[in-house]
Design an enzyme around this catalytic site. Structure first.
Site, short mmCIF file in Angstrom:
data_model
loop_
_atom_site.label_atom_id
_atom_site.label_comp_id
_atom_site.label_asym_id
_atom_site.label_seq_id
_atom_site.Cartn_x
_atom_site.Cartn_y
_atom_site.Cartn_z
N HIS A 159 11.92 -0.95 -1.92
CA HIS A 159 10.51 -1.38 -1.88
C HIS A 159 10.39 -2.87 -1.55
CE1 HIS A 159 8.55 2.29 -3.34
NE2 HIS A 159 9.70 2.50 -3.93
N ASP A 208 -18.82 -10.13 -7.66
CA ASP A 208 -19.05 -9.28 -6.49
C ASP A 208 -20.49 -9.34 -6.00
OD1 ASP A 208 -16.46 -8.64 -7.04
OD2 ASP A 208 -16.91 -6.70 -7.95
N GLY A 232 5.99 7.82 -2.21
CA GLY A 232 5.27 8.96 -2.78
C GLY A 232 6.20 9.67 -3.73
N GLU A 288 7.78 -4.46 -0.92
CA GLU A 288 6.49 -4.99 -1.38
C GLU A 288 6.53 -5.52 -2.81
OE1 GLU A 288 7.32 -1.91 -0.99
OE2 GLU A 288 6.29 -0.53 -2.32
N LYS A 317 -10.28 -8.03 -4.86
CA LYS A 317 -10.99 -9.01 -5.69
C LYS A 317 -10.67 -10.46 -5.30
CE LYS A 317 -13.70 -9.36 -9.31
NZ LYS A 317 -14.84 -8.46 -9.59
N CYS A 369 10.50 4.00 1.19
CA CYS A 369 10.88 5.01 0.19
C CYS A 369 10.59 6.43 0.70
CB CYS A 369 10.18 4.70 -1.14
SG CYS A 369 10.94 5.59 -2.51
N TYR A 370 9.62 7.13 0.12
CA TYR A 370 9.32 8.48 0.62
C TYR A 370 8.98 8.41 2.11
CZ TYR A 370 7.01 12.96 1.36
OH TYR A 370 6.65 14.19 1.86
#
Ligand code: XMP
Length: 510
Positions: A168, A226, A54, A170, A366, A81-82
C-alpha cells in the site's frame, strides 16, 4: 481539468488514495467499480486510473471484477493490493493464497530500477496487508519488486503503462509510498498538478456566476465550516442574489451567534437574515430529557422556522447545501444502524419551494474546504472551527434544557476551550468542549457547603470522528481549567474529565 480515477473495489484506504493524489494538486474522484464502464471512463478523460484494494479474492465468483478491456484503453493503470491481483488475473497471471505466510504490517521491500520506482532505494520498508498474492506475473509484465514472502510484490508493463503493487503506497508506513505515487501521477500519467484552492475558487465562481445569473438563491448558514465556505463562495459569484438564513436556536456556544453574524454580514458582506428563534426552541424543549427526543424536536423546529422564512422570501430558484465529498461517498454505502439521528438541513427541501439544489463543495474533502475558505478570505478561526452538532448545547446539557443550565454550560465551555487554546495544546485535539451533567454534588466553598452541578470536560483526538481516543491533556491544563470553572462559574461544584474512547462511548454525551 486533469483528473485521476480511483476505481473502488471496496478497500479500506480508498479515501486515502484519493487524498494522496489531491495532495499533489491533481483532482481525483472515487467511483465504485460497478458504477462505470470502459466507455464511460474513456469519455470522462481521466489521465490515469488507480484500482484500489479490496477484501476479496479474485477467484471468488462474487468478488468485484472489471472489464479487462480497460487494460487496452490507452490510459495508465496502477493496481494496489486487490487491484494488483485483479490486473494479474485479467491479464492471465496466476494468483494464489499465501496461507500461513500472509503478510501484514511493515515488510522489507526490494525494488528494481523502473519508472514507478524512480528515486526509490533498492531496499526500503512497505506496508503489506494481504492473504492472496500474485505467483506468476502475466505475459508481457516484468516483476519489479519482491519481499521475503512475496516474490512478485510489483509488476509493470511499461509499454501499456500498467502497474501493480501488492503493498500500500498510500499509507505513511510505506517509506517511499509518496514518491511511488508521485512517479505514477506525474511521470507516468503526465499530470502537471495545477489543481489548487485558488483554481477551485476561481473556476467555481465563474461557473456559478454564469449558471445562477438572475436567480434567487437561498443558503441555510449554520456558522460551521462547510455552510460558511459554500455561502461565501456563492456570494462571490452572485452577490446579494444569495440570501443566507442563520437560525439562532439559542443552543449555540458563548458569543457564537453574534460572531457569525458580525463576520458573515459585516466582514464578508453577505446578505444575511438572522432569525432569533431562541424562545421557540426552548419552549419546545421544556420538560424533555430523552436525547433522541431532543434531537427530533430541534430538527423539526428548524424546519418550522424555515417554513416561516419561506413566507418572507417567497419562492426561491435554488437551494444551496454544504454537502462535502465524504458525505457523498458515505451515502453510497448501505444503511448502518442509527446510533444518533444527526441533525442537518436535510429536511429543508420539503418546505422550501425551489427548482434545484446546488452543492458547491460536494467534491471536496474537509481540509480542501478549509483551504478554499482561506482562499476566500474567511477568518482563520472560522475556517478552522471544530465540528459542532446541529442540536448544539441541547445535547451537551444532560436532562432538561433550561436557560439557566445553558448559561452555566456556555461559561464553563468557554473557559475550557480558552485554556486549551492558550496553552497551545488545543492543536493536539480535534474537538473539545464541556458538558453539563445533570448530577449535583456537595462541595465546600469558604466555610460553606455548596450543592452544585458537575461539569464534564471532553476532548477527543481522531482522524474521522468515526472512532476517537480521549486526548491526553497535561494535568496542569486540566487543573487550571477546573480551578477556573469552579471559581468563575456559579453553581458548579465539581469538574471531571471524560476518559472514554469511541467506541464504546460516542463523542457527544447524547
Ligand atoms: P458522535 O457523538 O456521534 O459524534 O460520536 C461524532 C461527530 O459528529 C458530531 N455530531 C453531530 N454533527 N449533527 C451534526 O452535524 C448532529 O446531530 C451531531 N451529533 C454529533 C459530533 O460533534 C462529533 O464531531
Amino acid at each position: 481539468m486533469e483528473k485521476i480515477l480511483v476505481l473502488d473495489f471496496g478497500g479500506q484506504y480508498n479515501q486515502l488514495i484519493a487524498r494522496r493524489v489531491r495532495e499533489m494538486n491533481v483532482y481525483s474522484e472515487i467511483v465504485p467499480y460497478n458504477k462505470t464502464s470502459v466507455a464511460g471512463i474513456a469519455e470522462a478523460g481521466y489521465k490515469g486510473i488507480i484500482f484500489t484494494g479490496g477484501p476479496n479474492s479474485v477467484y471468488d465468483e462474487s468478488s468485484p471484477h472489471f472489464d479487462a478491456e480497460i487494460l487496452n484503453a490507452g490510459i495508465p493503470v496502477l493496481g494496489i493490493c486487490y487491484g494488483c491481483q485483479l490486473i494479474a488475473y485479467m491479464a492471465g497471471g496466476e494468483i494464489c493464497s499465501a496461507g500461513s505466510v500472509s503478510e501484514y504490517g511493515k515488510t522489507g521491500l526490494t525494488v528494481k530500477k523502473s519508472t514507478l520506482f524512480a528515486d526509490v532505494p533498492e531496499k526500503s520498508v512497505c506496508w503489506m496487508s494481504h492473504t492472496d498474492y500474485v505467483r506468476t506475473a502475466p505475459g508481457g509484465f516484468e516483476i519489479t519488486a519482491a519481499t521475503a514472502n512475496c516474490p512478485c510484490a510489483a509488476f509493470a508493463d511499461e509499454e501499456r503503462k500498467i502497474y501493480g503493487v501488492q503493498f500500500h503506497p498510500e499509507v505513511t508506513h510505506t517509506e517511499y509510498g509518496g514518491r511511488i505515487l508521485e512517479n505514477y501521477i506525474k511521470n507516468i500519467c503526465g499530470c502537471r498538478g495545477d489543481w489548487t484552492a485558488e483554481d477551485f475558487v476561481n473556476t467555481s465562481v465563474e461557473k456559478y456566476r454564469e449558471e445562477l445569473a438572475g436567480k434567487k438563491v437561498l443558503c441555510a448558514l449554520s456558522g460551521g465550516v462547510d455552510s460558511s465556505v459554500a455561502a461565501v463562495l456563492l456570494h462571490k459569484a452572485i452577490g446579494s442574489n444569495l440570501i443566507c438564513v442563520f437560525v439562532d436556536h439559542g443552543l449555540l456556544r458563548k458569543d457564537e451567534g453574534d460572531t457569525v453574524e458580525r463576520v458573515m454580514k459585516n466582514e464578508m458582506g453577505l446578505n444575511l437574515i438572522r432569525v432569533n428563534a431562541q424562545k421557540r426552541f426552548l419552549e419546545k424543549l421544556e420538560g424533555v430529557t430523552e436525547p433522541e427526543k431532543k434531537r427530533k424536536i430541534i430538527g423539526e423546529e428548524f424546519i418550522r422556522v424555515f417554513e416561516d422564512v419561506a413566507k418572507q422570501t417567497g419562492k426561491v430558484d435554488v437551494l444551496v447545501q454544504g454537502t462535502i465529498y465524504p458525505d457523498v461517498i458515505e451515502s453510497g454505502k448501505g444503511d448502518a444502524a442509527v446510533i444518533k439521528s444527526h441533525h442537518n438541513v436535510g429536511g429543508l427541501p420539503d418546505v422550501i419551494e425551489f427548482e434545484k439544489i446546488v452543492e458547491p463543495l460536494k467534491n471536496l474533502f474537509k481540509d480542501e474546504v478549509r483551504a478554499a475558505g482561506r482562499q476566500l478570505g474567511i477568518p482563520e478561526y472560522l475556517v478552522n472551527r471544530q465540528p459542532f452538532p446541529g442540536p448544539g448545547l441541547a445535547i451537551r446539557t444532560i436532562g432538561e434544557v433550561t436557560e439557566e443550565k445553558l448559561a452555566i454550560l456556555r461559561e464553563a465551555d468557554a473557559i475550557f476551550r480558552e485554556e486549551l487554546d492558550c496553552s497551545g495544546f488545543g492543536k493536539e485535539a480535534n474537538q473539545y468542549f464541556a458538558v453539563l451533567t445533570d448530577c449535583r454534588t456537595v462541595g465546600v466553598m469558604g466555610d460553606a457547603r455548596t450543592y452544585g452541578y458537575t461539569v464534564a470536560l471532553r476532548s477527543v483526538t481522531t482522524d474521522d470522528f468515526m472512532t476517537a481516543d480521549w486526548t491526553r491533556i497535561p494535568f496542569e491544563i486540566l487543573a487550571k481549567a477546573s480551578n477556573r470553572i469552579t471559581n468563575e462559574v456559579r453553581s458548579v461544584s465539581r469538574v471531571v474529565y471524560d476518559i472514554t474512547a469511541k467506541p464504546p462511548a460516542t463523542v457527544e454525551w447524547e
